[in-house]
Motif scaffolding. Structure first.
Motif, mmCIF file in Angstrom:
data_model
loop_
_atom_site.group_PDB
_atom_site.id
_atom_site.type_symbol
_atom_site.label_atom_id
_atom_site.label_comp_id
_atom_site.label_asym_id
_atom_site.label_seq_id
_atom_site.Cartn_x
_atom_site.Cartn_y
_atom_site.Cartn_z
ATOM 1 N N PRO A 1 -7.066 53.965 2.587
ATOM 2 C CA PRO A 1 -7.498 52.818 3.392
ATOM 3 C C PRO A 1 -8.917 52.973 3.932
ATOM 4 O O PRO A 1 -9.346 54.071 4.305
ATOM 5 C CB PRO A 1 -6.486 52.799 4.542
ATOM 6 C CG PRO A 1 -6.016 54.207 4.659
ATOM 7 C CD PRO A 1 -6.019 54.757 3.267
ATOM 8 N N HIS B 1 -10.109 43.790 9.309
ATOM 9 C CA HIS B 1 -10.224 44.249 7.928
ATOM 10 C C HIS B 1 -8.856 44.188 7.272
ATOM 11 O O HIS B 1 -7.855 44.638 7.842
ATOM 12 C CB HIS B 1 -10.741 45.688 7.882
ATOM 13 C CG HIS B 1 -10.719 46.295 6.508
ATOM 14 N ND1 HIS B 1 -11.661 46.013 5.542
ATOM 15 C CD2 HIS B 1 -9.839 47.171 5.936
ATOM 16 C CE1 HIS B 1 -11.373 46.692 4.447
ATOM 17 N NE2 HIS B 1 -10.270 47.396 4.658
ATOM 18 N N SER C 1 -0.255 50.087 7.688
ATOM 19 C CA SER C 1 -0.320 50.342 6.252
ATOM 20 C C SER C 1 1.079 50.271 5.661
ATOM 21 O O SER C 1 2.064 50.627 6.328
ATOM 22 C CB SER C 1 -0.919 51.724 5.960
ATOM 23 O OG SER C 1 -2.233 51.827 6.441
ATOM 24 N N ALA D 1 -6.612 46.565 9.659
ATOM 25 C CA ALA D 1 -7.245 47.165 10.834
ATOM 26 C C ALA D 1 -7.778 46.033 11.696
ATOM 27 O O ALA D 1 -8.567 45.205 11.228
ATOM 28 C CB ALA D 1 -8.369 48.111 10.432
ATOM 29 N N ASP E 1 -9.942 55.163 6.794
ATOM 30 C CA ASP E 1 -9.397 54.786 8.098
ATOM 31 C C ASP E 1 -8.130 55.593 8.332
ATOM 32 O O ASP E 1 -7.013 55.069 8.337
ATOM 33 C CB ASP E 1 -9.112 53.276 8.130
ATOM 34 C CG ASP E 1 -8.785 52.787 9.528
ATOM 35 O OD1 ASP E 1 -9.070 53.517 10.500
ATOM 36 O OD2 ASP E 1 -8.237 51.671 9.663
ATOM 37 N N HIS F 1 -3.483 47.552 3.660
ATOM 38 C CA HIS F 1 -3.865 48.126 4.950
ATOM 39 C C HIS F 1 -4.533 47.052 5.800
ATOM 40 O O HIS F 1 -5.309 46.230 5.289
ATOM 41 C CB HIS F 1 -4.829 49.298 4.734
ATOM 42 C CG HIS F 1 -5.330 49.919 5.995
ATOM 43 N ND1 HIS F 1 -4.520 50.671 6.818
ATOM 44 C CD2 HIS F 1 -6.555 49.904 6.595
ATOM 45 C CE1 HIS F 1 -5.231 51.104 7.855
ATOM 46 N NE2 HIS F 1 -6.462 50.648 7.747
ATOM 47 N N THR G 1 -3.726 49.409 13.683
ATOM 48 C CA THR G 1 -3.732 49.577 12.235
ATOM 49 C C THR G 1 -2.309 49.517 11.707
ATOM 50 O O THR G 1 -1.359 49.871 12.404
ATOM 51 C CB THR G 1 -4.363 50.914 11.814
ATOM 52 O OG1 THR G 1 -3.632 51.991 12.417
ATOM 53 C CG2 THR G 1 -5.819 50.992 12.236
ATOM 54 N N GLU H 1 -9.299 44.907 15.593
ATOM 55 C CA GLU H 1 -9.814 45.205 16.921
ATOM 56 C C GLU H 1 -9.287 44.108 17.861
ATOM 57 O O GLU H 1 -9.895 43.051 18.002
ATOM 58 C CB GLU H 1 -11.339 45.222 16.897
ATOM 59 C CG GLU H 1 -11.970 45.781 18.156
ATOM 60 C CD GLU H 1 -13.485 45.759 18.075
ATOM 61 O OE1 GLU H 1 -14.101 46.806 18.299
ATOM 62 O OE2 GLU H 1 -14.041 44.682 17.786
ATOM 63 N N ARG I 1 -11.914 51.193 6.704
ATOM 64 C CA ARG I 1 -12.007 50.386 7.926
ATOM 65 C C ARG I 1 -12.869 49.155 7.710
ATOM 66 O O ARG I 1 -12.636 48.106 8.322
ATOM 67 C CB ARG I 1 -12.560 51.216 9.079
ATOM 68 C CG ARG I 1 -12.710 50.453 10.388
ATOM 69 C CD ARG I 1 -12.882 51.355 11.566
ATOM 70 N NE ARG I 1 -11.619 52.004 11.914
ATOM 71 C CZ ARG I 1 -10.700 51.466 12.719
ATOM 72 N NH1 ARG I 1 -10.889 50.271 13.242
ATOM 73 N NH2 ARG I 1 -9.594 52.108 12.988
ATOM 74 N N TYR J 1 0.901 56.862 17.069
ATOM 75 C CA TYR J 1 1.187 56.478 15.692
ATOM 76 C C TYR J 1 2.667 56.710 15.398
ATOM 77 O O TYR J 1 3.309 57.581 15.999
ATOM 78 C CB TYR J 1 0.364 57.296 14.695
ATOM 79 C CG TYR J 1 -1.118 57.047 14.756
ATOM 80 C CD1 TYR J 1 -1.707 56.036 14.008
ATOM 81 C CD2 TYR J 1 -1.934 57.836 15.565
ATOM 82 C CE1 TYR J 1 -3.073 55.813 14.060
ATOM 83 C CE2 TYR J 1 -3.305 57.620 15.625
ATOM 84 C CZ TYR J 1 -3.865 56.605 14.871
ATOM 85 O OH TYR J 1 -5.217 56.377 14.930
ATOM 86 N N ASP K 1 -7.596 49.040 19.360
ATOM 87 C CA ASP K 1 -7.556 48.909 17.904
ATOM 88 C C ASP K 1 -6.123 49.107 17.416
ATOM 89 O O ASP K 1 -5.414 49.989 17.904
ATOM 90 C CB ASP K 1 -8.440 49.969 17.232
ATOM 91 C CG ASP K 1 -9.887 49.862 17.654
ATOM 92 O OD1 ASP K 1 -10.340 48.743 17.931
ATOM 93 O OD2 ASP K 1 -10.566 50.907 17.709
#
Length: 514
Positions: A197, A317, A361, A348, A208, A346, A359, A350, A199, A411, A357
């Protein structure tokens, strides 16, 4: 008369003197006028220089300007140094005999003595150095050469006894050619795989990745670094499309060897010696003759699309990719091959500019060697042909930039596969076969043959922080702490479905001098 002549001569002399005086004044006037013009020219030149300097100060710095601040220039090439000096502390409740990378699919079951043996280590091996060389080969042609090394290599001579002499290794080494007028880019060399991935856009030099201390990252993060070629095209500032051909490799069950249920009757005992799935390099081939090389005949091919829409101050993204792979073996005078297609994506986002942020996947397919667990790619049938292990990988993460110096992160990720096997009487083949013996997985020091325990899934929940404790012209010093709870689950066999877990705490001090 004499008086008259005297008056006349005096008048002439006076007139001549006045004429000479007038000539001198005129000369001085011309000289002053010339001097004034010179001063005006200098003032105009100074004004133009000040305007040019003001434009340079207000425009965005370019890496190709003559020696930008913080870089080194040599014969038209701009050099940018990067990397850090790293020190990590590691604690695991189960002993993996691992350095900074935790191998989640090998967390020991109760059958192993390691299950009840904690592990504490220090390591400086994540120390990393990089060099980016950039130059213009024309008005619209730009070149970039990038190299990166760390100290995660481990030759036979490397050890943790006396000198801790772990050797450096090549992480990346690539050439990139950019044609800005055409929006075309070409890369050749070793870099992150295209399915890793990014960013922003298509970034071959960075990924990323979850911002954690553990070198194996978080389950669900799929990536590899390998040699290959790549080309991508910009369709405006927001959309890019890429194609790559990369070095292929296959991970078989058990890590490049067939799974062995019992030495006498398991797949290896039944299929060998007529089975060929890999080879070892001869001496002097620049491969370690203790390492296996799989029989791949075509490269891995990936197509990837990346989209970076403009959403005001918010950055977003999105990317999606498709990967084609082929696997090979040879058994009883016949070759077998199988082609597979995998896919993933993926995101991403903000959520709050410069504050929060997010994320996410997801991926599905024959992705074993790209996983953090790691999982195998294929297993074997009794006729020597192969079966692909389908992998499902998911990961989600959040980073909160609480202050300019403090980041908090969390995460969660998982990687799982499904049972892939063929039954032939009493001889179990494949992966996750319910005929495999798991009766000893929860009994310490039971024979290895009584705990086959094929991993079905690994999960991780992790949280931590990074604090910038020093920052200035000298660089930055950061301190971080990470905690993760890791679970390993196995397929059910004779004796049940064993599972295990591991609590891991890591600390890190890192100096960024560049």
């Amino acid at each position: 008369m004499k008086i008259l002549w005297g008056i006349l001569l005096g008048s002439v002399a006076l007139s001549a003197g006045q004429a000479f005086a007038a000539d001198d004044a005129q000369t001085e006037i011309h000289a002053l006028q010339a001097r004034l013009k010179q001063l005006e020219q200098r003032i105009d030149d100074q004004g133009r220089r000040q305007q040019a300097q003001a434009k340079i100060a207000t425009k965005a710095p370019s890496p190709f300007d003559p020696c930008p601040a913080g870089k080194v220039c040599y014969k038209g090439v701009t050099l940018t140094f990067g990397g850090w000096v790293d020190f990590a502390g590691i604690y695991r409740s189960r002993n993996l005999a691992s350095d900074t990378g935790s191998v989640y699919a090998f967390i020991p079951f109760r059958q192993s003595k390691n299950f009840n043996t904690p592990e504490t280590r220090f390591s400086a091996r994540q120390t990393r150095f990089s060099l980016l060389a950039e130059a213009d080969a024309g008005a619209d042609t730009h070149l970039a050469g990038y190299g990166e090394i760390d100290f995660e290599g481990a030759a036979q001579t490397a050890n943790s006894v006396a000198t801790n002499s772990f050797n450096p290794r090549m992480r990346q080494a690539s050439l990139e050619i950019d044609r800005t007028d055409l929006g075309l880019h070409f890369l050749a060399g070793q870099s992150w795989s295209l399915n890793a991935p990014s960013r922003v856009g298509i970034d071959p030099r960075a990924v990323d990745a979850p911002g954690v201390i553990d070198f194996e990252s978080v389950p669900g993060f799929l990536a590899a670094r390998q040699p290959g070629v790549r080309v991508w095209k910009d369709f405006g500032p927001e959309f890019k499309l890429a194609l790559s051909a990369e070095n292929a490799a296959t991970s078989f069950v058990g890590g490049n060897v067939p799974f062995v249920g019992t030495p006498a009757t398991g797949p290896q005992g039944v299929l060998n010696p007529n089975l060929l799935i890999n080879l070892t390099g001869p001496g002097g081939s620049f491969f370690n003759n203790a390492n296996n090389l799989s029989l791949n005949r075509v490269p891995d091919v990936t197509i990837k699309a990346a989209w970076d829409p403009r959403l005001g101050p918010t950055k977003f993204h999105a990317e999606g990719w498709v990967l084609y792979r082929e696997f090979y073996d040879r058994f009883n005078f016949a070759s077998h091959n199988i082609g597979t297609v995998s896919y993933g994506g993926h995101l991403a986002l903000e959520v709050i500019p410069k504050t929060v942020d997010l994320t996410f996947s997801a991926a599905q397919g024959a992705l074993g060697r790209f996983t953090a667990a790691p999982f195998p790619d294929v297993t074997l049938r009794q006729d020597g042909s192969m079966q692909v292990l389908p992998i499902t990988a998911l990961q989600a993460g959040a980073v909160w930039h609480t202050t300019p110096s403090l980041d908090l992160y969390a995460y969660a990720g998982l990687e799982k596969t499904r049972a892939t096997f063929s039954n032939v009487g009493t001889v179990p083949f494949g992966y996750g076969n319910p005929l495999y013996n798991n009766t000893g997985c929860n009994i310490e020091n039971s024979p290895a043959a009584t705990c086959n325990g094929n991993t079905s899934e690994v999960r991780q929940y992790t949280a931590g922080f990074y604090d910038t404790v020093l920052k200035g012209d000298y660089g930055a010093v950061k301190f971080g702490v990470q905690y993760s709870y890791n679970q390993r689950f196995a397929f059910a066999g004779v004796g049940g479905a064993p599972k295990t877990d591991d609590h891991i705490v890591m600390t890190q001090v890192r100096y960024y001098p560049f």
